[in-house]
Design a protein around this motif. Structure first.
Motif, PDB file in Angstrom:
ATOM      1  N   LYS A   6      54.171 -40.250 -24.411  1.00 17.77           N
ATOM      2  CA  LYS A   6      54.599 -40.013 -25.088  1.00 17.77           C
ATOM      3  C   LYS A   6      55.935 -38.699 -25.399  1.00 17.77           C
ATOM      4  CE  LYS A   6      51.397 -41.436 -28.378  1.00 17.77           C
ATOM      5  NZ  LYS A   6      50.384 -41.766 -29.099  1.00 17.77           N
ATOM      6  N   ILE A   7      55.310 -38.262 -24.379  1.00 18.95           N
ATOM      7  CA  ILE A   7      56.558 -36.786 -23.892  1.00 18.95           C
ATOM      8  C   ILE A   7      57.557 -37.231 -23.374  1.00 18.95           C
ATOM      9  CG2 ILE A   7      57.108 -34.715 -22.932  1.00 18.95           C
ATOM     10  CD1 ILE A   7      54.564 -33.507 -24.784  1.00 18.95           C
ATOM     11  N   VAL A   8      57.239 -38.199 -21.909  1.00 21.42           N
ATOM     12  CA  VAL A   8      57.647 -38.788 -21.210  1.00 21.42           C
ATOM     13  C   VAL A   8      59.074 -40.146 -22.238  1.00 21.42           C
ATOM     14  CG1 VAL A   8      57.350 -40.976 -19.203  1.00 21.42           C
ATOM     15  CG2 VAL A   8      56.331 -38.727 -19.316  1.00 21.42           C
ATOM     16  N   ASP A   9      58.327 -40.534 -22.488  1.00 18.57           N
ATOM     17  CA  ASP A   9      59.087 -41.807 -23.609  1.00 18.57           C
ATOM     18  C   ASP A   9      59.814 -41.135 -24.728  1.00 18.57           C
ATOM     19  OD1 ASP A   9      57.260 -42.237 -25.825  1.00 18.57           O
ATOM     20  OD2 ASP A   9      56.665 -43.438 -25.684  1.00 18.57           O
ATOM     21  N   GLY A  10      60.082 -39.802 -24.613  1.00 19.60           N
ATOM     22  CA  GLY A  10      60.409 -39.063 -25.365  1.00 19.60           C
ATOM     23  C   GLY A  10      59.735 -39.686 -27.529  1.00 19.60           C
ATOM     24  N   SER A  11      59.040 -40.165 -27.689  1.00 23.39           N
ATOM     25  CA  SER A  11      57.932 -40.097 -29.083  1.00 23.39           C
ATOM     26  C   SER A  11      56.821 -38.499 -29.086  1.00 23.39           C
ATOM     27  CB  SER A  11      57.418 -41.530 -29.291  1.00 23.39           C
ATOM     28  OG  SER A  11      56.857 -41.415 -28.006  1.00 23.39           O
ATOM     29  N   ILE A  12      57.027 -37.940 -28.651  1.00 22.92           N
ATOM     30  CA  ILE A  12      56.954 -36.442 -29.344  1.00 22.92           C
ATOM     31  C   ILE A  12      58.315 -35.381 -27.954  1.00 22.92           C
ATOM     32  CG2 ILE A  12      54.954 -34.605 -28.659  1.00 22.92           C
ATOM     33  CD1 ILE A  12      53.162 -36.272 -29.489  1.00 22.92           C
ATOM     34  N   PRO A  13      58.522 -35.199 -28.933  1.00 22.01           N
ATOM     35  CA  PRO A  13      59.582 -33.376 -28.277  1.00 22.01           C
ATOM     36  C   PRO A  13      58.956 -32.953 -27.491  1.00 22.01           C
ATOM     37  CG  PRO A  13      59.223 -33.469 -31.066  1.00 22.01           C
ATOM     38  CD  PRO A  13      58.840 -34.485 -30.446  1.00 22.01           C
ATOM     39  N   SER A  14      59.874 -32.251 -26.704  1.00 18.01           N
ATOM     40  CA  SER A  14      59.290 -31.411 -25.593  1.00 18.01           C
ATOM     41  C   SER A  14      60.493 -30.721 -25.141  1.00 18.01           C
ATOM     42  CB  SER A  14      58.775 -31.678 -24.543  1.00 18.01           C
ATOM     43  OG  SER A  14      60.008 -32.775 -23.909  1.00 18.01           O
ATOM     44  N   LYS A  15      59.926 -29.387 -25.164  1.00 23.11           N
ATOM     45  CA  LYS A  15      61.063 -28.501 -24.566  1.00 23.11           C
ATOM     46  C   LYS A  15      61.719 -28.764 -22.906  1.00 23.11           C
ATOM     47  CE  LYS A  15      63.084 -23.584 -24.824  1.00 23.11           C
ATOM     48  NZ  LYS A  15      62.514 -22.058 -25.082  1.00 23.11           N
ATOM     49  N   LYS A  16      62.611 -29.083 -22.148  1.00 21.24           N
ATOM     50  CA  LYS A  16      62.904 -29.347 -21.257  1.00 21.24           C
ATOM     51  C   LYS A  16      63.461 -28.961 -20.391  1.00 21.24           C
ATOM     52  CE  LYS A  16      63.015 -34.864 -22.341  1.00 21.24           C
ATOM     53  NZ  LYS A  16      63.872 -35.622 -22.129  1.00 21.24           N
ATOM     54  N   VAL A  17      63.034 -29.062 -19.251  1.00 16.72           N
ATOM     55  CA  VAL A  17      63.660 -27.909 -17.927  1.00 16.72           C
ATOM     56  C   VAL A  17      63.949 -28.899 -16.613  1.00 16.72           C
ATOM     57  CG1 VAL A  17      62.998 -25.915 -16.038  1.00 16.72           C
ATOM     58  CG2 VAL A  17      61.764 -25.666 -18.601  1.00 16.72           C
ATOM     59  N   TYR A  18      63.486 -29.828 -17.100  1.00 16.68           N
ATOM     60  CA  TYR A  18      63.931 -30.595 -15.950  1.00 16.68           C
ATOM     61  C   TYR A  18      63.432 -31.891 -16.082  1.00 16.68           C
ATOM     62  CZ  TYR A  18      64.646 -32.901 -11.167  1.00 16.68           C
ATOM     63  OH  TYR A  18      65.455 -33.727  -9.993  1.00 16.68           O
ATOM     64  N   GLU A  19      64.179 -32.597 -15.371  1.00 15.70           N
ATOM     65  CA  GLU A  19      64.088 -34.172 -15.748  1.00 15.70           C
ATOM     66  C   GLU A  19      64.424 -35.103 -14.958  1.00 15.70           C
ATOM     67  OE1 GLU A  19      64.307 -36.253 -19.388  1.00 15.70           O
ATOM     68  OE2 GLU A  19      62.881 -38.023 -18.961  1.00 15.70           O
ATOM     69  N   ASP A  20      63.799 -35.872 -13.740  1.00 20.71           N
ATOM     70  CA  ASP A  20      64.276 -37.377 -13.145  1.00 20.71           C
ATOM     71  C   ASP A  20      63.727 -38.430 -13.100  1.00 20.71           C
ATOM     72  OD1 ASP A  20      62.364 -37.128 -11.425  1.00 20.71           O
ATOM     73  OD2 ASP A  20      63.742 -35.997  -9.891  1.00 20.71           O
ATOM     74  N   ASP A  21      64.190 -39.262 -12.254  1.00 20.90           N
ATOM     75  CA  ASP A  21      63.604 -40.666 -12.687  1.00 20.90           C
ATOM     76  C   ASP A  21      61.965 -40.673 -12.085  1.00 20.90           C
ATOM     77  OD1 ASP A  21      64.486 -40.290 -10.284  1.00 20.90           O
ATOM     78  OD2 ASP A  21      64.287 -41.960  -9.936  1.00 20.90           O
ATOM     79  N   LYS A  22      61.445 -40.047 -11.645  1.00 21.43           N
ATOM     80  CA  LYS A  22      60.114 -39.598 -11.488  1.00 21.43           C
ATOM     81  C   LYS A  22      59.272 -38.448 -12.166  1.00 21.43           C
ATOM     82  CE  LYS A  22      61.159 -39.818  -6.780  1.00 21.43           C
ATOM     83  NZ  LYS A  22      62.472 -40.416  -6.715  1.00 21.43           N
ATOM     84  N   ILE A  23      59.806 -37.685 -12.499  1.00 28.02           N
ATOM     85  CA  ILE A  23      58.807 -36.346 -13.621  1.00 28.02           C
ATOM     86  C   ILE A  23      59.286 -36.372 -14.143  1.00 28.02           C
ATOM     87  CG2 ILE A  23      57.868 -35.766 -10.348  1.00 28.02           C
ATOM     88  CD1 ILE A  23      59.935 -33.758 -10.071  1.00 28.02           C
ATOM     89  N   ILE A  24      58.820 -35.267 -15.133  1.00 31.66           N
ATOM     90  CA  ILE A  24      59.578 -34.576 -16.571  1.00 31.66           C
ATOM     91  C   ILE A  24      59.083 -33.032 -15.612  1.00 31.66           C
ATOM     92  CG2 ILE A  24      57.496 -34.909 -17.953  1.00 31.66           C
ATOM     93  CD1 ILE A  24      60.037 -35.380 -20.107  1.00 31.66           C
ATOM     94  N   CYS A  25      59.509 -31.448 -16.995  1.00 35.25           N
ATOM     95  CA  CYS A  25      58.906 -30.300 -16.621  1.00 35.25           C
ATOM     96  C   CYS A  25      59.346 -30.100 -17.931  1.00 35.25           C
ATOM     97  CB  CYS A  25      59.533 -29.269 -15.298  1.00 35.25           C
ATOM     98  SG  CYS A  25      59.548 -27.762 -15.209  1.00 35.25           S
ATOM     99  N   PHE A  26      58.204 -29.490 -18.831  1.00 32.52           N
ATOM    100  CA  PHE A  26      58.586 -28.910 -20.191  1.00 32.52           C
ATOM    101  C   PHE A  26      58.266 -27.983 -21.017  1.00 32.52           C
ATOM    102  CE2 PHE A  26      56.380 -32.914 -20.059  1.00 32.52           C
ATOM    103  CZ  PHE A  26      54.563 -32.292 -20.536  1.00 32.52           C
TER     104      PHE A  26
END
Ligand code: 5GP
Ligand code: ZN
Length: 113
Positions: free
Chosen positions: A8-28
């Protein structure tokens, strides 16, 4: 996966404080930080845990480790950091979508467990 917080964090339905994102990974940032800097690095693909890594999905794990130095630099972790993966119940894995904790910003405890 429908009931997975990190999907849900990946699809944006739960918000997060993002540090980095690309097509494969997310960091928050972790919601409940255990150190002055505490982020989570998560593959966008749902893999439950380290015990489910295999030849077919190992590339994303290697990719995460190629990105960690870049993310650590962004976070100012020039004096080192700890990378943690909890796998399964004995390790107290609470979110069953594989993730790597990166902690730093102070001298961390020497004990691992
Ligand atoms: P685990 O115990 O599975 O290794 O780590 C799960 C981590 O996810 C915990 O450190 C917890 O604070 C963090 N966490 C759980 N739910 C959320 C959330 O909704 N947002 C963020 N940013 N972190 C979360
Ligand atoms: Zn998931």
């Amino acid at each position: 996966m429908t009931d997975c917080i990190f999907c849900k964090i990946v699809d944006g339905s739960i918000p997060s404080k993002k540090v980095y994102e690309d097509d494969k990974i997310i960091c928050f940032y972790d919601l409940n930080p255990q150190a002055p800097v505490h982020v989570l690095i998560v593959p966008k693909e749902h893999i439950c845990c380290a015990d489910a890594i295999n030849e077919d999905n190992a590339d994303i794990i290697a990719y995460i480790f190629t990105k960690i130095p870049e993310i650590a630099k962004t976070l100012g972790l020039s004096n080192g950091y700890r990378i943690i993966n909890n796998c399964g119940d004995d390790a107290c894995q609470t979110v069953k979508h594989i993730h790597f904790h990166v902690l730093g910003g102070k001298q961390l405890a020497g004990q691992m467990a």
